[in-house]
Scaffold this active site. Structure first.
Site, PDB file in Angstrom:
ATOM      1  N   SER A  31      95.151  58.244  40.615  1.00  0.00           N
ATOM      2  CA  SER A  31      94.207  57.783  41.629  1.00  0.00           C
ATOM      3  C   SER A  31      93.220  58.873  42.012  1.00  0.00           C
ATOM      4  O   SER A  31      92.312  58.617  42.792  1.00  0.00           O
ATOM      5  CB  SER A  31      94.971  57.294  42.856  1.00  0.00           C
ATOM      6  OG  SER A  31      95.930  58.233  43.229  1.00  0.00           O
TER       7      SER A  31
ATOM      8  N   GLU B 214      88.942  50.952  38.165  1.00  0.00           N
ATOM      9  CA  GLU B 214      88.044  52.053  37.788  1.00  0.00           C
ATOM     10  C   GLU B 214      88.428  52.533  36.389  1.00  0.00           C
ATOM     11  O   GLU B 214      89.605  52.738  36.103  1.00  0.00           O
ATOM     12  CB  GLU B 214      88.179  53.228  38.772  1.00  0.00           C
ATOM     13  CG  GLU B 214      87.528  52.970  40.117  1.00  0.00           C
ATOM     14  CD  GLU B 214      87.657  54.171  41.056  1.00  0.00           C
ATOM     15  OE1 GLU B 214      86.637  54.568  41.642  1.00  0.00           O
ATOM     16  OE2 GLU B 214      88.770  54.698  41.232  1.00  0.00           O
TER      17      GLU B 214
ATOM     18  N   ASN C 107      88.813  56.564  45.901  1.00  0.00           N
ATOM     19  CA  ASN C 107      89.536  57.409  46.849  1.00  0.00           C
ATOM     20  C   ASN C 107      88.685  58.504  47.474  1.00  0.00           C
ATOM     21  O   ASN C 107      89.039  59.048  48.515  1.00  0.00           O
ATOM     22  CB  ASN C 107      90.782  57.988  46.177  1.00  0.00           C
ATOM     23  CG  ASN C 107      91.863  56.928  46.131  1.00  0.00           C
ATOM     24  OD1 ASN C 107      92.044  56.196  47.103  1.00  0.00           O
ATOM     25  ND2 ASN C 107      92.548  56.809  45.016  1.00  0.00           N
TER      26      ASN C 107
HETATM   27  N1  CAA Z   1     101.562  41.104  45.067  1.00  0.00           N
HETATM   28  C1  CAA Z   1     101.041  39.933  44.672  1.00  0.00           C
HETATM   29  N2  CAA Z   1     100.338  39.130  45.492  1.00  0.00           N
HETATM   30  C2  CAA Z   1     100.195  39.530  46.768  1.00  0.00           C
HETATM   31  C3  CAA Z   1     100.717  40.746  47.246  1.00  0.00           C
HETATM   32  C4  CAA Z   1     101.425  41.542  46.330  1.00  0.00           C
HETATM   33  N3  CAA Z   1     101.934  42.721  46.693  1.00  0.00           N
HETATM   34  N4  CAA Z   1     100.403  40.853  48.556  1.00  0.00           N
HETATM   35  C5  CAA Z   1      99.711  39.756  48.870  1.00  0.00           C
HETATM   36  N5  CAA Z   1      99.581  38.961  47.796  1.00  0.00           N
HETATM   37  C6  CAA Z   1      98.859  37.683  47.735  1.00  0.00           C
HETATM   38  C7  CAA Z   1      99.546  36.632  48.544  1.00  0.00           C
HETATM   39  O1  CAA Z   1     100.523  35.944  47.778  1.00  0.00           O
HETATM   40  C8  CAA Z   1      98.392  35.730  48.921  1.00  0.00           C
HETATM   41  O2  CAA Z   1      98.064  34.874  47.832  1.00  0.00           O
HETATM   42  P1  CAA Z   1      97.448  33.383  48.094  1.00  0.00           P
HETATM   43  O3  CAA Z   1      96.197  33.587  48.879  1.00  0.00           O
HETATM   44  O4  CAA Z   1      97.195  32.889  46.726  1.00  0.00           O
HETATM   45  O5  CAA Z   1      98.483  32.647  48.823  1.00  0.00           O
HETATM   46  C9  CAA Z   1      97.216  36.697  49.079  1.00  0.00           C
HETATM   47  O6  CAA Z   1      97.582  37.867  48.335  1.00  0.00           O
HETATM   48  C10 CAA Z   1      96.976  37.040  50.510  1.00  0.00           C
HETATM   49  O7  CAA Z   1      98.191  37.579  51.027  1.00  0.00           O
HETATM   50  P2  CAA Z   1      98.723  37.320  52.486  1.00  0.00           P
HETATM   51  O8  CAA Z   1      98.225  36.010  52.996  1.00  0.00           O
HETATM   52  O9  CAA Z   1     100.188  37.570  52.510  1.00  0.00           O
HETATM   53  O10 CAA Z   1      98.170  38.510  53.342  1.00  0.00           O
HETATM   54  P3  CAA Z   1      96.691  38.981  53.545  1.00  0.00           P
HETATM   55  O11 CAA Z   1      95.711  37.868  53.558  1.00  0.00           O
HETATM   56  O12 CAA Z   1      96.783  39.882  54.702  1.00  0.00           O
HETATM   57  O13 CAA Z   1      96.375  39.846  52.234  1.00  0.00           O
HETATM   58  C11 CAA Z   1      96.309  41.917  51.147  1.00  0.00           C
HETATM   59  C12 CAA Z   1      97.191  40.911  51.856  1.00  0.00           C
HETATM   60  C13 CAA Z   1      95.767  41.311  49.870  1.00  0.00           C
HETATM   61  C14 CAA Z   1      97.169  43.131  50.829  1.00  0.00           C
HETATM   62  C15 CAA Z   1      95.102  42.280  52.105  1.00  0.00           C
HETATM   63  O14 CAA Z   1      95.600  42.691  53.340  1.00  0.00           O
HETATM   64  C16 CAA Z   1      94.218  43.352  51.561  1.00  0.00           C
HETATM   65  O15 CAA Z   1      93.341  43.117  50.740  1.00  0.00           O
HETATM   66  N6  CAA Z   1      94.431  44.600  52.046  1.00  0.00           N
HETATM   67  C17 CAA Z   1      93.667  45.750  51.582  1.00  0.00           C
HETATM   68  C18 CAA Z   1      94.229  46.237  50.273  1.00  0.00           C
HETATM   69  C19 CAA Z   1      93.474  47.404  49.755  1.00  0.00           C
HETATM   70  O16 CAA Z   1      92.554  47.947  50.344  1.00  0.00           O
HETATM   71  N7  CAA Z   1      93.896  47.861  48.581  1.00  0.00           N
HETATM   72  C20 CAA Z   1      93.352  49.045  47.963  1.00  0.00           C
HETATM   73  C21 CAA Z   1      94.245  50.198  48.329  1.00  0.00           C
HETATM   74  S1  CAA Z   1      93.620  51.686  47.709  1.00  0.00           S
HETATM   75  C22 CAA Z   1      94.191  51.763  46.167  1.00  0.00           C
HETATM   76  O17 CAA Z   1      94.976  50.992  45.695  1.00  0.00           O
HETATM   77  C23 CAA Z   1      93.675  52.928  45.420  1.00  0.00           C
HETATM   78  C24 CAA Z   1      94.578  54.067  45.412  1.00  0.00           C
HETATM   79  O18 CAA Z   1      94.563  54.789  44.400  1.00  0.00           O
HETATM   80  C25 CAA Z   1      95.402  54.490  46.563  1.00  0.00           C
END
Ligand code: CAA
Length: 288
Positions: A122, A155, A193
């Site tokens: 990352s 990415e 990041n």
């Molecule tokens: N695996 C698979 N599917 C998942 C999941 C997981 N871990 N978590 C959530 N989902 C799915 C759910 O099943 C749901 O699907 P449907 O709409 O088809 O029913 C959908 O995602 C939405 O989930 P929820 O309704 O439970 O919850 P939410 O609407 O709050 O979404 C989230 C959860 C997608 C995590 C949302 O909160 C989000 O987008 N958060 C930000 C995530 C983010 O910024 N990620 C980047 C992190 S940085 C990174 O990864 C880079 C690095 O190097 C550190």
């Protein structure tokens, strides 16, 4: 190797990133060997992938036949030798340069000369990871976002020596699994990041300096800026150890004090409060 026709992928590391990558790949028809030294971590990951697919079937988003097919495409391995046949290896080990370099040197000895070795790092230098091998032209960064099955972005990071052929195949593969590739240069933290982590670090400083509680900081960003999660909930979700490693990579890589990790982040990591996976970070988690 035609990217859409890659038949064998090895994913190294059964953590949330490796597990998410494996889940996404098998759902898209690719055969995956998921490797980890820890057999319990592998078994737990298989169980969580099973659960995720069962939820998709219950929601009518996957047929029972597709679920059975996807699960059958997943093999688990605690022996790295079993990744020897893979056409593409994606490493998702902890964010430590030394661990990744040792792993890449071993993969270089083990795998066929044409095998592409990708890192899901990352923030670390793809060029430095590639330097541990005798095939830096076949090493590339493929950086997925968490949760992998949901997030559209990947990415693609070319190291100094990454060949056009390797790059084209990696991009095509990402397109073939329905994600959007964005190409970025090999600089600390890439784009994702470099932009995200200073925001998270600054959110931690606001808590450290007593400006607001974690709940209030998160509310500001969720309700005020329409972020799906507040930065502290997101830090817990990513893992506070990972956040600290990335901030250290930015700080060391640019030599700029604006990237200094917040002492509170260091303290939480030292205490083992690593976020969701540890049951405690800026919030407490009682779910498994
Ligand atoms: N695996 C698979 N599917 C998942 C999941 C997981 N871990 N978590 C959530 N989902 C799915 C759910 O099943 C749901 O699907 P449907 O709409 O088809 O029913 C959908 O995602 C939405 O989930 P929820 O309704 O439970 O919850 P939410 O609407 O709050 O979404 C989230 C959860 C997608 C995590 C949302 O909160 C989000 O987008 N958060 C930000 C995530 C983010 O910024 N990620 C980047 C992190 S940085 C990174 O990864 C880079 C690095 O190097 C550190």
């Amino acid at each position: 190797m035609n990217a859409a026709a890659i038949s064998g992928i090895a994913v190294l590391g059964a953590g949330q990133m490796g597990g998410g990558i494996a889940q996404t790949m098998i759902a898209c028809g690719l055969n995956v060997t998921l490797y980890d030294i820890d057999s319990t971590a592998l078994a737990n990951r298989r169980a969580s992938i099973d659960k995720a697919f069962e939820r998709l079937v219950a929601k009518g988003r996957m047929s029972e036949e597709e679920r059975i097919g996807a699960i059958a495409r997943l093999s688990l391995a605690t022996d790295l030798e079993l990744c020897r046949e893979a056409e593409l290896v994606i490493e998702a080990a902890p964010e430590k340069l030394r661990i990744k370099q040792l792993l890449f040197a071993e993969l270089d000895r083990l795998c066929e000369p044409q095998t592409i070795l990708a890192t899901n790092t990352s923030s670390l230098s793809v060029t430095e990871i590639a330097a541990a091998t005798n095939r830096p032209d076949r090493v590339i960064g493929i950086h997925f976002m968490n949760p992998v099955p949901v997030m559209a972005l990947v990415e693609i990071i070319r190291g100094l020596a990454t060949s056009d052929d390797t790059y084209v195949k990696a991009r095509a593969l990402i397109g073939a699994i329905g994600k959007t590739p964005v190409t970025v240069r090999d600089f600390p933290g890439f784009v994702s990041n470099r932009v995200l982590m200073p925001m998270i670090n600054e959110a931690i400083y606001t808590v450290y300096e007593g400006v607001a509680t974690p709940e209030d900081v998160d509310q500001v960003m969720q309700l005020g800026m329409s972020h799906p999660m507040g930065p502290l909930a997101l830090a817990d979700f990513i893992g506070l150890d990972t956040c600290l490693s990335i901030m250290e990579t930015l700080h060391d890589g640019f030599g700029d004090s604006k990237y200094r990790p917040c002492p509170l982040l260091r303290a939480y990591v030292a205490a083992g409060w690593l976020g969701r996976k540890a049951g405690k970070g800026f919030y407490v988690y009682n779910d498994s």
